[in-house]
Design a protein around this motif. Structure first.
Motif, short mmCIF file in Angstrom:
data_model
loop_
_atom_site.label_atom_id
_atom_site.label_comp_id
_atom_site.label_asym_id
_atom_site.label_seq_id
_atom_site.Cartn_x
_atom_site.Cartn_y
_atom_site.Cartn_z
N THR A 534 3.37 -8.11 5.88
CA THR A 534 4.49 -8.82 5.26
C THR A 534 4.23 -9.12 3.80
OG1 THR A 534 3.57 -10.92 6.00
CG2 THR A 534 5.21 -9.89 7.43
N CYS A 535 3.00 -8.88 3.33
CA CYS A 535 2.74 -9.00 1.88
C CYS A 535 1.61 -8.03 1.55
CB CYS A 535 2.37 -10.43 1.50
SG CYS A 535 0.86 -10.99 2.27
N TYR A 536 1.50 -7.71 0.27
CA TYR A 536 0.51 -6.71 -0.13
C TYR A 536 -0.91 -7.18 0.18
CZ TYR A 536 4.16 -3.97 -2.38
OH TYR A 536 5.26 -3.19 -2.61
N ALA A 537 -1.10 -8.50 0.18
CA ALA A 537 -2.45 -9.03 0.46
C ALA A 537 -2.87 -8.73 1.89
CB ALA A 537 -2.46 -10.54 0.22
N ASP A 538 -1.89 -8.57 2.82
CA ASP A 538 -2.22 -8.26 4.22
C ASP A 538 -2.81 -6.86 4.38
OD1 ASP A 538 -1.06 -10.64 4.75
OD2 ASP A 538 0.73 -9.86 5.76
N ALA A 539 -2.48 -5.98 3.43
CA ALA A 539 -2.82 -4.56 3.60
C ALA A 539 -4.26 -4.31 3.18
CB ALA A 539 -1.86 -3.71 2.79
N LYS A 540 -5.15 -4.40 4.12
CA LYS A 540 -6.58 -4.14 3.84
C LYS A 540 -6.86 -2.66 4.12
CE LYS A 540 -7.77 -8.50 3.08
NZ LYS A 540 -6.48 -8.92 2.55
N PRO A 541 -7.69 -2.02 3.29
CA PRO A 541 -8.00 -0.60 3.53
C PRO A 541 -8.52 -0.40 4.95
CG PRO A 541 -8.77 -1.26 1.38
CD PRO A 541 -8.30 -2.50 2.04
N GLY A 542 -8.03 0.65 5.59
CA GLY A 542 -8.44 0.97 6.95
C GLY A 542 -7.52 0.39 8.00
N LEU A 543 -6.60 -0.53 7.59
CA LEU A 543 -5.69 -1.16 8.55
C LEU A 543 -4.68 -0.12 9.06
CD1 LEU A 543 -4.40 -4.01 9.61
CD2 LEU A 543 -2.78 -3.59 7.80
N GLN A 544 -4.48 -0.07 10.37
CA GLN A 544 -3.47 0.82 10.95
C GLN A 544 -2.26 -0.01 11.36
OE1 GLN A 544 -4.59 3.53 13.99
NE2 GLN A 544 -6.34 4.34 12.91
N PHE A 561 7.44 -1.51 4.93
CA PHE A 561 7.05 -2.43 5.99
C PHE A 561 7.99 -3.63 5.94
CE2 PHE A 561 3.34 -0.10 4.44
CZ PHE A 561 2.99 0.58 5.59
N TYR A 562 7.45 -4.81 6.17
CA TYR A 562 8.29 -6.01 6.19
C TYR A 562 8.26 -6.69 4.82
CZ TYR A 562 7.74 -4.94 11.10
OH TYR A 562 7.73 -4.28 12.30
N ASN A 563 9.32 -7.48 4.55
CA ASN A 563 9.39 -8.27 3.32
C ASN A 563 9.34 -7.39 2.07
OD1 ASN A 563 9.79 -10.68 2.12
ND2 ASN A 563 7.66 -11.33 2.15
N ASP A 564 10.00 -6.22 2.14
CA ASP A 564 10.09 -5.30 0.99
C ASP A 564 8.73 -4.78 0.51
OD1 ASP A 564 12.79 -5.04 0.79
OD2 ASP A 564 13.03 -6.78 -0.51
N VAL A 565 7.73 -4.82 1.38
CA VAL A 565 6.42 -4.24 1.02
C VAL A 565 6.50 -2.75 1.31
CG1 VAL A 565 3.96 -4.21 1.58
CG2 VAL A 565 5.20 -6.37 1.53
N GLN A 566 6.10 -1.95 0.33
CA GLN A 566 6.17 -0.50 0.57
C GLN A 566 4.99 0.19 -0.09
OE1 GLN A 566 10.13 -0.05 -0.99
NE2 GLN A 566 9.41 0.83 -2.87
N PRO A 601 -2.68 -5.63 -4.75
CA PRO A 601 -1.61 -6.63 -4.62
C PRO A 601 -1.04 -7.06 -5.97
CG PRO A 601 -3.46 -7.19 -3.21
CD PRO A 601 -3.92 -6.07 -4.07
N ALA A 602 -1.89 -7.13 -7.01
CA ALA A 602 -1.41 -7.58 -8.33
C ALA A 602 -0.35 -6.64 -8.86
CB ALA A 602 -2.59 -7.66 -9.29
N LYS A 603 -0.56 -5.33 -8.67
CA LYS A 603 0.41 -4.34 -9.17
C LYS A 603 1.45 -3.97 -8.12
CE LYS A 603 -2.78 -2.06 -12.37
NZ LYS A 603 -3.46 -0.78 -12.67
N GLU A 604 1.34 -4.55 -6.94
CA GLU A 604 2.23 -4.23 -5.81
C GLU A 604 2.24 -2.73 -5.56
OE1 GLU A 604 6.05 -6.05 -6.19
OE2 GLU A 604 5.24 -8.04 -5.79
N ARG A 605 1.03 -2.17 -5.47
CA ARG A 605 0.92 -0.73 -5.19
C ARG A 605 0.05 -0.53 -3.97
NH1 ARG A 605 -0.85 2.15 -10.68
NH2 ARG A 605 -1.49 3.71 -9.17
N MET A 606 0.41 0.48 -3.17
CA MET A 606 -0.34 0.73 -1.95
C MET A 606 -0.36 2.21 -1.68
SD MET A 606 0.27 -0.81 1.88
CE MET A 606 1.44 -1.95 1.31
N LEU A 607 -1.51 2.73 -1.32
CA LEU A 607 -1.62 4.15 -0.94
C LEU A 607 -1.87 4.21 0.56
CD1 LEU A 607 -3.70 6.02 -3.64
CD2 LEU A 607 -1.37 6.49 -2.95
#
Length: 1873
Positions: A534-544, A561-566, A601-607
């Motif tokens: 629900t936030c970029y901070a939740d997305a830890k590397p390796g998380l499925q 995902f949720y809360n406009d996280v993409q 999370p600071a840049k709101e970027r996720m791979l």
């Protein structure tokens, strides 16, 4: 109601202590706060002692009670009334409405149109403009929560759900409307809104009629500086203002909004307030009159009494109030009817202009137990006391679940209740409670409670196109978008969900402020056990986790995902196997399991990655040992494998990277049963397969590559154990084994179940093996689960296992199947064999030229001559299409399908398929189609109307594999298809879905030909029984029975079962016109007939009796009485071999009787038969002179009808007679005929075509008897017109459409007479005509097709414009005017005209509004005289020139025998819309000389250019090529002027010089010379000359500068350089010079086949040339066909752009516009297309449209392209549009991107080209002061220096050098520092 009222004690005079205000005492109620219902006029409420009704209530503790006069009542919606003024507090601000909190927990709404009149006006302007206004601000900018506002109740409504809603208004007109201008006094505190900004201040609307309120700027700034840092006030801004000064009896007031003045403003008696105009929000000094437990009575402003309820006492002083105490109070509301005034003593209201600070309470939503009642008020509610001592209030409607169950006795003080805090009232600083069970138990109370990722339950409210609305709580609704209604996209959600259904959703996004809640119903997401992000901070590397694909791009997939996280899944992370086009594999809305690779999370970027990490065991390094190796692969894992070898059961493979041996059985290679063996056949050892699923890891590793199973495992949708399985689940698995009692189905995790025979199919099952095969993919529904025995029962019925819409599933299966076949093609193309590579490149729909090899016994045809030797191409008997074929014959065929196992190509000879039409098709449109080829899982059909090939799946479900014989499709059967794609993709096929089986039609035995170019079709009645031999010969008499009657013949059965035929022409001797002879014979009638011939069974041609096959013919009979007489018969002319010879016996003009066979709609002609072996055609235009008949020929002519027709001549193309029903059609002078418009030339006339290739030209003067401003408006190509032939002197006829010519008997009024020569004009006559041109010496004016007069400027207008350009503006070419003939000079053919109003009686040609000086009479005369003198001198010069130019003229103007003239580009260049100059070629020659240099003619006063004779004819768009013409008649085209290839060639071969000046007489002499015998000497001389000629040719060929002169020369050249497009184009040009269009086309086709496929540009050049050729000489249809092919074989964008350029250059602007619109849809990501379209629009002068295109481009293109596109559009604006706008665009771009040197550079270039020197220098000055890299600065300084050297002085050059030096020094000093 008495029972409902509780009693409270009355207050005394002493101070009341807290202990005494206890509400628990059982005392009488104080009616102090009662609102009486009668209107009161007296000022003082205190003195009022009216007959108020009172109730005596007996109380136990007191007996002596005074009558109670006043009743306490808390404000409720019922007590509100319209017009009530009330103080409120802004609670929420939305874009279009305010939510206002009112006293006593009420709530109201203010719409945007109720702020003030000025704001409403601005809103209306914005709506009208449809664009946002700059000076209109939205409500959140001018209102903030907590702000106190004075409102008026506008209306009390009831919402749809029955709830009461209060509509309020803030409009000062409503709030302050009770005040008059005279009542305004200094010091009054009013509210107002800003209505406009003036020079020295603001006009404020205070709503008082007849008053203007002004707020000086200085006063406004004092306040705004404190609040908004000096911001200006906006229109509609709400102000609390104090009146400073009143002028003119209140007409003008000056205001102040200073914080100090407003907050200390107090209403005083001097201000003369009355109960009528008292306003809420006023602060007054008051005196406590009476103290009660429920509040106070106070006096204020000396005369008025008001009430303060307990909610509005000052909390700290509660219980300390006493009589006569002085207090300050704020008026809350005034009841308009009862004049009751309610006040507040809370300190927060006593400082006007100060907002409320506390807007919510911390325990919102909390459920409280055992809360004691503090007091109860009937109809209003109850007060409760909370644990912290604070009071809370529950409205009456919230005290119980419904009114029916409400019990007042349970609300006695002290009783406790369970309740929930639902809201907070800022006006009362109270929490609001609810005792309703539904609210206490509700999961969520407000949007703030709903958190993204939470699973919620709700009820379906409604289903709309934009999604499904779900009710989650009392006040909470959520939207489920269409994409989120299910795991797959649903077409008809209403079938699955019904209103009122309970659904389980998961929250995607919740925005409490906007009250926006988005949810998903995707089962995988709702039931996912993986953690929700629900936030970029939740997305830890390796998380499925699970997410859904938002967009599929070329670079990869964006997963949300949720809360406009993409996050982004890059292309290389989509799969272990490379995916070139992600959009073909993934789709928006698809749920995927992803693993997080990296997150910032600071840049709101996720791979992210779709390649899920395998289990930890497998990840550990391999330490050796087969056990560990084996463990490395486990069930459900996706692996990559390498093919090791093939076995009979499948492939032996090695699992990478550890090379673990495994087996991949053949059925497990694909979901489609037939594709398994195909993939097995083409896979070789060494090939690598990606994403293969492990089914079994114990013992032998078993693998599966079925996409359906792989995606099930990937999506986590396969149950791992029986505990996870429950009845009703749909699972995807495969058939493991087939038994007599049912089939066993295995699932990916290893679980399996049984599908018994009874539930295997909806159809009756005889044997399970008929329905399913081992390894087949199926969908199964769980019907029963036995966890103990680990068994389950399944159903495979389609009715149980449907996965959604059948059409969608069917299309998905088809796409997958064709995709796999494309994969097989790519495997084939990797093989070394040329044959296999060629097969891989062959696609359905390709057209080949082949040679027939042999015709087999079954009727099928085998072809040779394919692209590669050894290729087997076969056409079945059906696809032979009834054509007669022999070995060695050349045929065009179309590929239907390629059998990749047998290496055979299935082709068809069907003409409809070979000559398919390229028609624009609509997606989703329904078409009739014919099945052409059947495969196991799909069929190929051809669309009936276009012949295009489409594929459709034969199955609509994985389980749908069995068909009864009656259900199976047959080749040739008709089906109804719905198209799903409109362009054939890589497969060459359109994709479609079959409609209901009820729409199928059976195979047609008779082939209906679309055109009649094929030979006679077979009559099925004639084919039956024809194998029987007969012994009949011509002349025999026979008897037979009529079997059937057709349009033009009757079928008869003779003795011995032989079938005979009687033609309509052999029934009667004398056939009356209009009758149908075949109707004279009835079926079953016995007739006696005579044999007159025999027809061949196969070819239907008539054979001579001596022919060996005559005994197998169909006898042709006659029952004509004259032929039945002895020896009176005549045999058919069977010996004439050629059909042309048969019809030579008919002469032009001869009348014949013919019988109508049918009307050919496509070719627009009637097909008739004159005799059994002679056919004819009547073109539609020759059937009648009536428009009515031509519009509906089918109503006039019946099939089989006898017609009397005149022979026009034989049709050279086929053995047909050309006939006419309207006479001989010779098109002689005076003849009236029907023609078809082929071209409309503006300001000139029409080109009309007639049957048999004749053309005519009608001038604008001959279009109508009355001229009009737009004479050609009603004419469009293909319109039928009635014409009269005026002249046949030229090869192009001269026509007239005037009704006086075409219908002379009507004698209609002729408004504008015909003027064909100067003899038709008289002096002084008034005539109408059209402006031809504005020349230096006057205006040329056309009076007739070849009569042009001149009006000198002195006779054009009575005004004298300073600029001649005004004449061009007001006298455009083609303008209709009236002119007076001033003088005629017959000798010199001069006509002088006048347009002056005094001569014509019409208004002046230049409007008076232009404001020009008048031309004096004397000036006019002298000017005219001067003109006459000059005219006499220059006429001689002109005559002299004419002689000199005679020779040149003959070169330019062709003899009249030729068919067409070249186009005149030089006229077009002058902007004259390409019109040929009237009648005189001489003029054009003169113009050329004018260009060369100024001649004496420039100054001439010649007054007319007049030459009698025919006008020059422009190039025809449709050339008559069918007629055989003499050599001299062949028209030649000057390529240099009339034909542009546009392929980058500087020039092509020059136009051929005209042949020698040969006249007809010379040609006539040649044959005579040839007939004379030659002597021996002459023959020897001839031989010698021939040898010399040969040696000359050989020398010429060796010469390097030699130019080819014949087709043979070109053939030699193209053989030596086959890949040179320039040679091929010169070859085409050579044919075009001789107007051999077909030959030019053939050369182009040869070029396309010959040029190597690697030479893409060379091929493209030829395609462009072919497009050019079709555009000029072909039809729209032929152009479209070439274009479609060009797009197929080249880069589509290039072809589109070339065609757009061709359209633009040939001025086909409409077609160009349509093409650009197509391109914008197809290539919206290509900036070149947008720029090209913008340029096109600007060239057409459509600047507005171009600006809109730029906006659209910026929306469609990625951001990185924006600057380039904006710059390009700015350049175009500079060149073609508005330079100022271009500058604005550049400035805007550079302000955003100041360091874009490329943009600066372009801006400088454009300004140098189009701007002034000052502007250029200004830009350079700005650039050299930018902080750029030294290298770039050097570039700009150098450019500045070069510019000054070119345009400036030495001083300027030095100045630039000095600046450069200064820059360098500054840089170096910075470096030193």
């Amino acid at each position: 109601m008495a029972a409902l009222e509780e009693s409270f004690p009355r207050g005394g005079t002493r101070k009341a202590h807290k202990s005494e205000i206890a509400f628990q005492q059982s005392v009488e109620q104080d009616n102090l706060f009662d609102i009486s219902t009668e209107e009161e006029s007296t000022k003082r409420k205190k003195s009022q002692k009216g007959p108020a009704k009172t109730k005596k209530l007996k109380i136990e503790k007191r007996e002596n009670i005074k009558p109670v006069k006043e009743k306490f009542e808390i404000l409720s919606v019922e007590t509100l009334c319209e017009g009530m003024r009330i103080l409120g507090c802004v609670k929420e601000v939305n874009d279009l409405e305010l939510v206002i909190s009112l006293p006593n927990g009420l709530k109201g709404f203010v719409q945007a149109t109720e702020i003030c009149d000025a704001y409403t006006k601005k809103l209306n302007e914005q709506v009208a403009q449809e664009e946002p206004l700059k000076d209109l601000v939205c409500l959140p900018e001018i209102f903030s929560p907590g702000m106190l506002v004075r409102c008026v109740v506008n209306s009390l409504g009831i919402t749809e759900k029955g709830k009461k809603s209060v509509k309020l208004s803030l409009n000062p007109r409503n709030v302050n409307g009770v005040l008059s201008a005279e009542a305004l006094k200094p010091g009054m505190l009013l509210t107002g809104t800003v209505s406009s900004l003036e020079d020295h201040g603001y006009l404020v609307d205070i709503g008082v009629s007849g008053n203007r309120a002004f707020l000086p700027l200085q006063k406004a700034q004092e306040d705004t500086q404190q609040k908004n840092k000096g911001a200006k006030l906006k229109v509609g801004q709400y102000l609390n203002c104090v009146i400073e000064e009143v002028k003119g009896n209140g007409r003008v007031v000056s205001l102040s909004i200073g914080h100090s003045e407003v907050s200390t403003a107090i209403a005083t008696e001097e201000q003369n307030w009355t109960l009528n105009n008292l306003l809420p929000g006023l602060v007054v000094k008051a005196q406590v009159q009476k103290v009660t437990p429920l509040g106070l009575t106070v006096n204020f402003l000396s005369f008025f009494t008001g009430l303060v309820d307990f909610m509005h006492l000052e909390p700290k002083k509660t219980g300390t109030y006493f009589s006569n105490q002085a207090v300050r109070a704020c008026i809350l509301f005034i009841h308009p009817r009862t004049r009751a005034v309610r006040l507040s003593l809370r300190p927060v209201f006593l400082q006007p202009g100060r907002p409320l600070t506390r807007l919510s309470c911390q325990h919102l939503g909390a459920v409280l137990d055992d809360v004691p009642v503090h007091g109860f008020f009937s109809k209003a509610g109850a007060i409760f006391k909370l644990k912290d001592g604070a009071l809370a209030y529950a409205r009456f409607s919230h005290l119980s679940n419904s009114k029916d169950v409400f019990k007042p006795e349970i609300f006695k003080p002290g009783n406790t209740h369970k309740c929930r805090i639902i809201e907070y009232s800022p006006m009362d600083e109270l929490a609001l409670l609810s005792l309703r069970t539904s609210i206490i138990e509700a999961q969520y109370l407000s949007y703030h409670d709903v958190k993204p990722g939470a699973v919620v339950k709700g009820t379906v409210l409604t289903i709309k196109p934009y999604g499904m609305l779900v009710k989650v709580g009392e006040q909470i609704k959520g939207l489920v978008p269409p994409m989120h209604l299910a795991d797959v996209l649903m077409k008809n959600p209403e079938k699955k969900y019904r209103i009122g259904d309970e659904v389980k959703c998961r929250v995607l996004v919740c925005d409490p402020e906007a009250k926006k809640l988005m949810m998903t119903l995707k089962k995988t997401l709702v039931e996912s056990k993986l953690p929700a992000v629900t936030c970029y901070a939740d997305a830890k590397p390796g998380l499925q986790t699970h997410g859904f694909i938002l967009r599929v791009k070329d670079c990869g997939c964006i997963v949300k995902f949720y809360n406009d996280v993409q996050g982004l899944v890059p292309k290389h992370e989509l799969s272990a196997e490379y995916i070139p086009a992600p959009e073909t594999v993934f789709y928006s809305g698809q749920v995927m399991k992803v693993v997080v690779l990296n997150c910032e999370p600071a840049k709101e970027r996720m791979l992210l990655s779709f390649k899920l990490l395998s289990d930890p065991e497998a990840k550990k390094e391999h330490e050796g040992g087969s056990q560990k190796k084996r463990r490395a692969v486990h069930v459900g894992q996706l692996v990559d494998v390498k093919v090791v070898e093939k076995t009979k059961d499948g492939l032996e493979v090695a699992v990478l990277p550890y090379n673990i041996p495994a087996v991949l059985p053949t059925p497990h290679l694909s979901d489609h049963v037939p594709n398994g063996p195909l993939l097995y056949h083409w896979l070789q050892a060494g090939d690598i397969l990606h994403r293969v699923l492990c089914l079994q890891s114990e013992g032998r590793v078993l693998l599966c590559r079925k996409p359906a199973l792989v995606s099930t495992v990937e999506g986590g949708q396969d149950p791992k154990s029986f505990s996870e399985i429950h009845p009703g689940m749909l699972l995807i698995g495969f058939v493991k084994s087939i038994k007599d009692y049912g089939v066993f189905i295995q699932f990916p995790s290893g679980l399996s179940g049984l599908a018994p025979k009874a539930v295997m199919s909806d159809k009756f099952v005889t044997s399970p093996s008929d329905h399913f095969v081992e390894g087949q993919t199926v969908v199964a529904k769980v019907t029963n689960v036995d966890e103990e025995k680990q068994r389950m029962l399944l159903s495979l019925r389609l009715s149980d296992c449907t996965l959604g819409d059948l059409g969608t599933t069917s299309l998905l299966l088809l796409s997958q199947c064709l995709e796999e076949l494309q994969g097989v093609r790519s495997l084939m193309s990797n093989r070394d064999s040329v044959l296999i590579q060629t097969l891989a490149e062959m696609n359905p729909g390709m057209i080949l030229d082949l040679e027939v090899q042999e015709v087999l016994e079954d009727g099928s045809v085998v072809f040779s001559g394919g692209p590669v030797p050894g290729l087997v191409l076969r056409a079945s008997k059906y696809h032979r299409a009834g054509q007669e074929v022999e070995s060695g014959q050349k045929k065009k065929v179309v590929i239907l399908n390629v059998d990749m196992l047998k290496l055979e190509v299935h082709v068809s000879l069907c003409q409809d398929l070979v000559n398919r039409k390229h028609k624009k098709l609509k997606k989703g449109s329904e078409h009739q189609a014919t099945v052409q080829h059947l495969e196991q899982s799909f069929a190929i059909a051809s669309l009936v109307e276009t012949g295009q090939l489409a594929a459709f799946s034969l199955t609509s479900h994985l389980n749908d594999t069995f068909r009864f014989d009656s259900e199976k499709l047959q080749v040739g059967q008709g089906v109804s298809l719905t198209l799903k794609t409109t362009k054939p993709g890589v497969t060459g096929l359109l994709l479609a879905v079959e409609g209901p089986a009820a729409k199928r039609t059976m195979r047609q035995t008779q082939k209906e030909s679309e055109t009649v170019d094929e030979d006679e079709e077979a009559d099925p009645a004639l084919v039956v029984g024809t194998v029987k031999k007969h012994t009949l010969s011509v002349g025999d008499m026979v008897t037979g029975t009529v079997k059937s009657i057709k349009a033009t013949h009757v079928v008869v059965t003779l003795e011995d079962g032989v079938i005979g035929c009687i033609h309509a022409s052999h029934i009667l001797d004398d056939v009356p016109e209009g009758t149908s002879p075949t109707s004279k014979l009835k079926v079953g009638r016995i007739v006696t007939a005579r044999v007159i011939g025999g027809r061949d069974v196969k070819t239907f041609k008539f054979l001579p009796i001596s022919h060996p096959r005559f005994i197998r013919t169909i006898p042709e009979l006659s029952v004509r009485p004259s032929e039945l007489e002895k020896d009176g018969h005549t045999a058919l002319n069977t010996h004439s071999v050629s059909p042309l010879e048969k019809i030579k016996q008919y002469q032009g003009g001869q009348t014949v009787t013919c019988f109508l066979k049918r009307y050919n709609v496509v070719k627009k002609w009637l097909e008739v038969e004159i005799a059994p072996d002679i056919r004819g055609r009547i073109p539609l235009l020759l059937t009648s002179l009536s428009f009515k008949v031509l519009k509906h020929p089918d109503k006039k002519f019946r099939i089989g009808q006898a017609l009397r027709a005149t022979v026009v001549g034989p049709d050279s193309s086929k053995a047909f007679l050309c006939l006419s029903l309207i006479g001989p059609h010779k098109l002689q002078k005076g003849e009236v005929a029907m023609g078809r418009v082929v071209k409309v030339t503006p300001n000139e006339g029409l080109t009309v075509s007639f049957p048999f290739g004749k053309f005519g030209r009608a001038s604008i003067f001959h279009v109508s008897d009355s001229y009009s401003e737009t004479p050609l408006e009603d004419f469009v190509p293909q319109k039928i017109v009635r014409c009269c032939v005026l002249s046949t002197a030229d090869h192009v006829l001269t026509l007239s459409l005037r009704s006086s010519r075409t219908n002379p008997e009507t004698k209609s009024k002729i408004e504008d007479p015909e003027i064909n020569s100067i003899q038709d004009i008289k002096e002084g006559q008034l005539l109408r005509g059209y402006v031809k041109a504005v020349e230096p010496h006057g205006v040329l004016f056309s009076l007739g097709p070849s009569v042009v007069g001149l009006a000198r400027y002195s006779h054009v207008s009575q005004y004298r414009p300073s600029k001649k350009a005004l004449y061009s503006k007001y006298l455009p070419e083609g303008k209709l005017l009236t002119a007076k003939i001033l003088s005629l000079n017959h000798k010199r053919s001069l006509v002088r005209l006048s347009f002056l109003p005094s001569d014509t009686g019409k208004p002046d040609v230049l409007p008076a509004s232009v404001g020009l000086p008048l031309l004096e009479e004397e000036e006019r005369e002298t000017e005219a005289e001067r003109g006459d003198q000059k005219g006499n001198e220059t006429k001689k010069n002109q005559e002299r020139k004419e002689k000199k130019n005679q020779k040149g003229q003959e070169e330019v103007k062709r003899p009249s025998k030729e068919k067409s003239e070249p186009q005149q580009p030089q006229v077009k260049k002058q902007g004259k819309r390409g019109h040929p100059e009237s009648g005189s070629e001489q003029e054009r020659v003169n113009k050329k000389q004018k260009k060369a240099g100024p001649s004496e003619e420039d100054d001439s006063g010649v007054e007319v250019y007049y030459r009698e004779g025919e006008e020059e004819i422009e190039e025809m768009t449709v050339l008559p090529t069918e007629k055989p013409t003499k050599l001299t008649e062949v028209p030649r085209l000057q390529l240099s002027s009339g034909f542009m290839w546009d392929v980058g060639l500087d020039s092509l071969t020059p136009a051929l010089p005209p042949r020698g000046e040969s006249s007809d007489s010379e040609e006539d002499e040649r044959p005579r010379e040839a007939t004379r015998k030659k002597s021996k000497k002459e023959k020897a001389l001839e031989k010698q000359n021939a040898e010399k000629e040969l040696s000359r040719i050989e020398e010429a060929l060796m010469d390097p500068g030699w130019q080819p002169e014949s087709a043979d020369d070109f053939d030699r050249l193209v053989i030596s350089s086959p890949n040179s497009s320039i040679l091929w184009l010169q070859y085409m040009a050579f044919h075009l010079q001789a107007t051999e269009i077909e030959k030019a086309r053939a050369v182009a086709e040869r070029a396309l086949k010959t040029i190597s496929f690697r030479e893409e540009q060379e091929k493209l050049n030829v395609w462009v040339a072919l497009l050019n050729l079709e555009n000029m000489y072909g039809s729209q249809e032929s152009l479209t066909k070439v274009f479609e092919r060009a797009v197929q074989y080249n880069e589509p964008l290039k072809v589109f752009l070339h065609l757009a350029d061709i359209y633009t250059k040939t001025e086909k602007f409409q077609e160009a516009g349509e093409l650009y619109n197509r391109m914008l849809k197809r290539f919206r990501q290509e900036k070149a297309v947008w720029i090209k379209y913008g340029s096109f629009l600007l060239r057409r002068g459509q600047a507005g449209a171009s600006h809109r295109v730029l906006q659209r481009a910026l929306e469609c293109l990625p951001k990185k392209e924006h600057v380039d596109v904006i710059t390009k559009f700015a350049q175009l604006e500079f060149q073609l549009g508005d330079a100022e706008r271009a500058k604005a665009i550049f400035e805007n771009t550079l302000s955003t991107y100041p360091k874009r040197t490329d943009v600066w550079s372009v801006y400088i270039d454009m300004t140098i080209k189009h701007g002034s020197q000052k502007e250029v220098r200004d830009i350079f000055e700005r650039v050299i002061h930018l902080s750029l890299a030294p290298k770039r600065m050097k570039f700009f300084f150098k450019r500045y220096l070069d510019y000054e050297k070119q345009h400036g002085t030495e001083k300027d050059v030095q100045a630039v050098k000095a600046k450069a030096l200064e820059y360098v020094e500054a840089k170096s000093s910075v470096l030193e520092d």
